[in-house]
Each structure stands twice: as structure tokens, then as C-alpha cells.
Write a protein that holds these residues in place. Sequence first.
Motif, PDB file in Angstrom:
ATOM      1  N   ASP A   1    -116.110 -68.970 -41.651  1.00  0.00           N
ATOM      2  CA  ASP A   1    -115.230 -68.282 -40.708  1.00  0.00           C
ATOM      3  C   ASP A   1    -115.963 -67.936 -39.420  1.00  0.00           C
ATOM      4  N   LEU A   2    -115.210 -67.850 -38.335  1.00  0.00           N
ATOM      5  CA  LEU A   2    -115.724 -67.342 -37.063  1.00  0.00           C
ATOM      6  C   LEU A   2    -115.168 -65.936 -36.869  1.00  0.00           C
ATOM      7  N   GLU A   3    -116.048 -65.011 -36.565  1.00  0.00           N
ATOM      8  CA  GLU A   3    -115.635 -63.608 -36.431  1.00  0.00           C
ATOM      9  C   GLU A   3    -116.094 -63.053 -35.100  1.00  0.00           C
ATOM     10  N   ASP A   4    -115.159 -62.475 -34.343  1.00  0.00           N
ATOM     11  CA  ASP A   4    -115.499 -61.889 -33.050  1.00  0.00           C
ATOM     12  C   ASP A   4    -116.505 -60.760 -33.233  1.00  0.00           C
ATOM     13  N   LEU A   5    -117.392 -60.610 -32.232  1.00  0.00           N
ATOM     14  CA  LEU A   5    -118.375 -59.525 -32.245  1.00  0.00           C
ATOM     15  C   LEU A   5    -118.358 -58.868 -30.871  1.00  0.00           C
ATOM     16  N   ARG A   6    -117.900 -57.623 -30.823  1.00  0.00           N
ATOM     17  CA  ARG A   6    -117.805 -56.916 -29.549  1.00  0.00           C
ATOM     18  C   ARG A   6    -119.189 -56.550 -29.022  1.00  0.00           C
ATOM     19  N   VAL A   7    -119.233 -56.151 -27.743  1.00  0.00           N
ATOM     20  CA  VAL A   7    -120.515 -55.877 -27.077  1.00  0.00           C
ATOM     21  C   VAL A   7    -121.320 -54.833 -27.827  1.00  0.00           C
ATOM     22  N   GLN A   8    -120.692 -53.723 -28.236  1.00  0.00           N
ATOM     23  CA  GLN A   8    -121.401 -52.635 -28.907  1.00  0.00           C
ATOM     24  C   GLN A   8    -121.359 -52.744 -30.433  1.00  0.00           C
ATOM     25  N   GLU A   9    -120.717 -53.766 -30.936  1.00  0.00           N
ATOM     26  CA  GLU A   9    -120.568 -53.893 -32.386  1.00  0.00           C
ATOM     27  C   GLU A   9    -121.813 -54.527 -32.998  1.00  0.00           C
ATOM     28  N   GLU A  10    -122.283 -53.941 -34.092  1.00  0.00           N
ATOM     29  CA  GLU A  10    -123.459 -54.454 -34.782  1.00  0.00           C
ATOM     30  C   GLU A  10    -123.057 -55.561 -35.759  1.00  0.00           C
ATOM     31  N   ALA A  11    -123.869 -56.607 -35.764  1.00  0.00           N
ATOM     32  CA  ALA A  11    -123.599 -57.731 -36.653  1.00  0.00           C
ATOM     33  C   ALA A  11    -124.156 -57.438 -38.042  1.00  0.00           C
ATOM     34  N   ASP A  12    -123.422 -57.832 -39.059  1.00  0.00           N
ATOM     35  CA  ASP A  12    -123.902 -57.729 -40.433  1.00  0.00           C
ATOM     36  C   ASP A  12    -124.555 -59.055 -40.799  1.00  0.00           C
ATOM     37  N   LEU A  13    -125.894 -59.098 -40.747  1.00  0.00           N
ATOM     38  CA  LEU A  13    -126.603 -60.349 -40.966  1.00  0.00           C
ATOM     39  C   LEU A  13    -126.495 -60.845 -42.394  1.00  0.00           C
ATOM     40  N   ALA A  14    -126.015 -60.021 -43.287  1.00  0.00           N
ATOM     41  CA  ALA A  14    -125.806 -60.478 -44.658  1.00  0.00           C
ATOM     42  C   ALA A  14    -124.703 -61.530 -44.719  1.00  0.00           C
ATOM     43  N   ASN A  15    -123.848 -61.571 -43.684  1.00  0.00           N
ATOM     44  CA  ASN A  15    -122.759 -62.545 -43.644  1.00  0.00           C
ATOM     45  C   ASN A  15    -123.144 -63.847 -42.953  1.00  0.00           C
ATOM     46  N   GLY A  16    -124.340 -63.882 -42.349  1.00  0.00           N
ATOM     47  CA  GLY A  16    -124.773 -65.091 -41.670  1.00  0.00           C
ATOM     48  C   GLY A  16    -125.594 -64.772 -40.445  1.00  0.00           C
ATOM     49  N   THR A  17    -126.471 -65.683 -40.067  1.00  0.00           N
ATOM     50  CA  THR A  17    -127.374 -65.433 -38.929  1.00  0.00           C
ATOM     51  C   THR A  17    -127.136 -66.428 -37.793  1.00  0.00           C
ATOM     52  N   LYS A  18    -125.964 -67.081 -37.784  1.00  0.00           N
ATOM     53  CA  LYS A  18    -125.613 -67.996 -36.699  1.00  0.00           C
ATOM     54  C   LYS A  18    -124.559 -67.359 -35.813  1.00  0.00           C
ATOM     55  N   PHE A  19    -124.767 -67.498 -34.480  1.00  0.00           N
ATOM     56  CA  PHE A  19    -123.844 -66.885 -33.525  1.00  0.00           C
ATOM     57  C   PHE A  19    -123.505 -67.891 -32.425  1.00  0.00           C
ATOM     58  N   ILE A  20    -122.300 -67.759 -31.887  1.00  0.00           N
ATOM     59  CA  ILE A  20    -121.843 -68.590 -30.780  1.00  0.00           C
ATOM     60  C   ILE A  20    -121.586 -67.676 -29.596  1.00  0.00           C
ATOM     61  N   VAL A  21    -122.150 -68.048 -28.439  1.00  0.00           N
ATOM     62  CA  VAL A  21    -121.965 -67.263 -27.225  1.00  0.00           C
ATOM     63  C   VAL A  21    -121.344 -68.173 -26.168  1.00  0.00           C
ATOM     64  N   ALA A  22    -120.224 -67.752 -25.601  1.00  0.00           N
ATOM     65  CA  ALA A  22    -119.541 -68.552 -24.590  1.00  0.00           C
ATOM     66  C   ALA A  22    -119.143 -67.664 -23.428  1.00  0.00           C
TER      67      ALA A  22
END
Length: 368
Positions: A64-85
Motif C-alpha cells: 500500500d501507499l500511505e500519505d505522510l504529512r509534514v509533521q507526521e511521524e512515519a512508523d518504520l515497522a510498516n516499511g522503510t521505502k518512501f516516495i517524494v514528489a
Amino acid sequence: MNMTIEHHDPYRDKKITIEIAGIDLNFRAFQLDTKTPTGGKIAKAFGFNLDQPAYVMQWRDDGDLEDLRVQEEADLANGTKFIVAEADSTNRIRVEGEGFDWPSDTITGAVVRKLGRIPAERGIYLERTDEPDRPIEDLDVVKIKTQGVEQFRSRKPEVWELNVQGKKIASLTPVISVVDALTRAGFDPNAWIIILKVAGQPKRQLQVGDDIDLRTPGIEKVRLTAKDVNNGEAHAPSRDFRLLEVDEFYLDGLGLHWETRTSDGHRWIIIRDYPVPDGYTARSTMLALMVPSVYPQAEIDMFYAYPPLQRSTGAAIPATEATQFVAGFPFQRWSRHRGSIAPWNPRQDNVVTHLALVESALLKEVGE
């Protein structure tokens, strides 16, 4: 007793490595000093500044692709790959039935393949309602900003066939270029008049830069006509190099149109309307002899015929399967060589004696 005292770096344990990609999905590794990076920190690591509208998504291990807001912390337990556009919104697509929000108005076939984890041996198709589904190659760019949701599916690719001068070639795409079709069939695209035959339609001449849509109903074949065939009287014969005087005197005496040509790094004698004995489907052929650069010290070997010679009985002629292009024409190579009893002798052998070998080889194949 010596004792080593280790100083613990309280920040060392906070170093983590994540992977970040743009919309091409070419991921690179980045090291951060926190195990709870925010969307803003991930965008900054990728090179975005505060003024750029960065859209950050986490590509979760479950696909799945999940949005990540500017101040939102990522849960790395769900994955360590990110897309920035660089985007402020997304477009909805479906790949293999699974929905994705994609931060761009376009997407390539290669990215669709990666998102859907589609194997390389399967084709990707953009579903259509009122027309055939559109095949998508990896390098194709698809516009996805539409009113609906673009849907991509994979399946075993269709194989399209085209008959080019009697030879069938297969294409994994429904549109094939004239250059590709003729090259794969073994013909020089620039040496022929190219005719497309479609059932129920007038014959149509194609140009080298044209494409052929194999989905067209009734496509039968591509037929080729040599651009350069004539009776030898319309133009002066080419003399790209000189032969021995005895050779030229003999060739002139045949009363046939002959010329010397340089083609693809080789030197050739080309004799038009060279007569062949009874027993072949043709009465004459265009004969070519390859002349070494150090002739007559080096021997003339084999000979070549265009169009290919065939026995009237239909029986195959051995050692004539290979093709050699000469001045754009696909000549049939006759692999006939001198034996050890009478090897090439530069003091007495020449074009004249080699043509005697050609004549005997042609007669042998029809039993004369």
C-alpha cells in the motif's frame, strides 16, 4: 591489567537508513539521525526545501501507499521505502485491482510494473471500455488525470504476426515499424518498394518511416519489389574498382550487363541475367562474386545468386541456406569451394576460371 573504557554515543543508536525515490521509483539509500522521521524530514533529506510542495508517501511492506504529512511521524515497522514528489494532490489508479493514489498526472509503464509487482514476462494493458485495451510498454508515459480511475491489468502478451515476403515474423506489440519488420525478416528496408496488402482494400505503398498497425482487419502480407531491377540499359554500369584485363575482356564478351561494386566493406562483381541451365525454376539470375582486395593473390571463393535459385523438382539444394546482402539485395550464398587437387593458382586463375566453377556447380545440382 589494562582496561579499555568504551564511551557510548547516545546518538549512534538513532541513525537509521531509509530508501527514498521520486515518481520514477528508483530508490536510493539515505541515512537519518532519528528512528521516527517526519514527512518533512524525509522530503528535506531527498533535497526538497520548505518552499516546494512536497508530497510524501510511505510504500508499505504490504504494497500500500500511505500519505505522510509534514509533521507526521512515519512508523518504520510498516516499511522503510518512501516516495517524494513535487505535487499538492494525487490521482487515483488501480493496478491489478488494487487502488493507489499517485502524486503525478502521469505514470510510466515501468512504474506501474513496480507498483503492481508485475513480472517482466507479462504485458501491461490500460483497460478501455469502447475500444481495445491499450498495451503499455515500460517506457510509455500514460496521462492519468481523468474523470474516472485508470485501471491497469497484466496478462500474457498477445503475439501479432506479419507475413513479410513469405516470412512470418512475430511482434509483441500491435504496431510495428516498417524498418523493424523488414530488418527482422532479413531485408534492407532502403532497397525495396514496400507494398501492404489488406483484404478488400487497394494495395498501399509504405515508406521506410511508416508504422503498420497489425490490428487492422484483413492484413495479409507485405510484398517487396526491388527498386533497382532493370534491363541494364538505363544507366552506365558501375566500375568501383578495376579487374584484370583478361577478366574485363571476358566479361565484355558475354554480352551481359556487369559491374564492380563496393558494398558493406566487400568488393563485388555483379553480372545481371546470368543464364542458368535447365532444371531450375528460373532461366537466369543476378550473379555476384566476392573479389578479395589482394586478388588475384587471394582466391575468389563461392558465388551468390539473386533471386535464390530453386530446382524445378522442389528438392532442396545443399549448402545454399545462407544469405548475403549485396548492394541491398539478399543474395543466396552457394558454398562451393576448390578442392585440394586443383587449388587456386594466382598465376593462372581469375574470374574466367571461377565462372567455369560456377557453371559446373550449377550443372551438377540438376544432374547434367
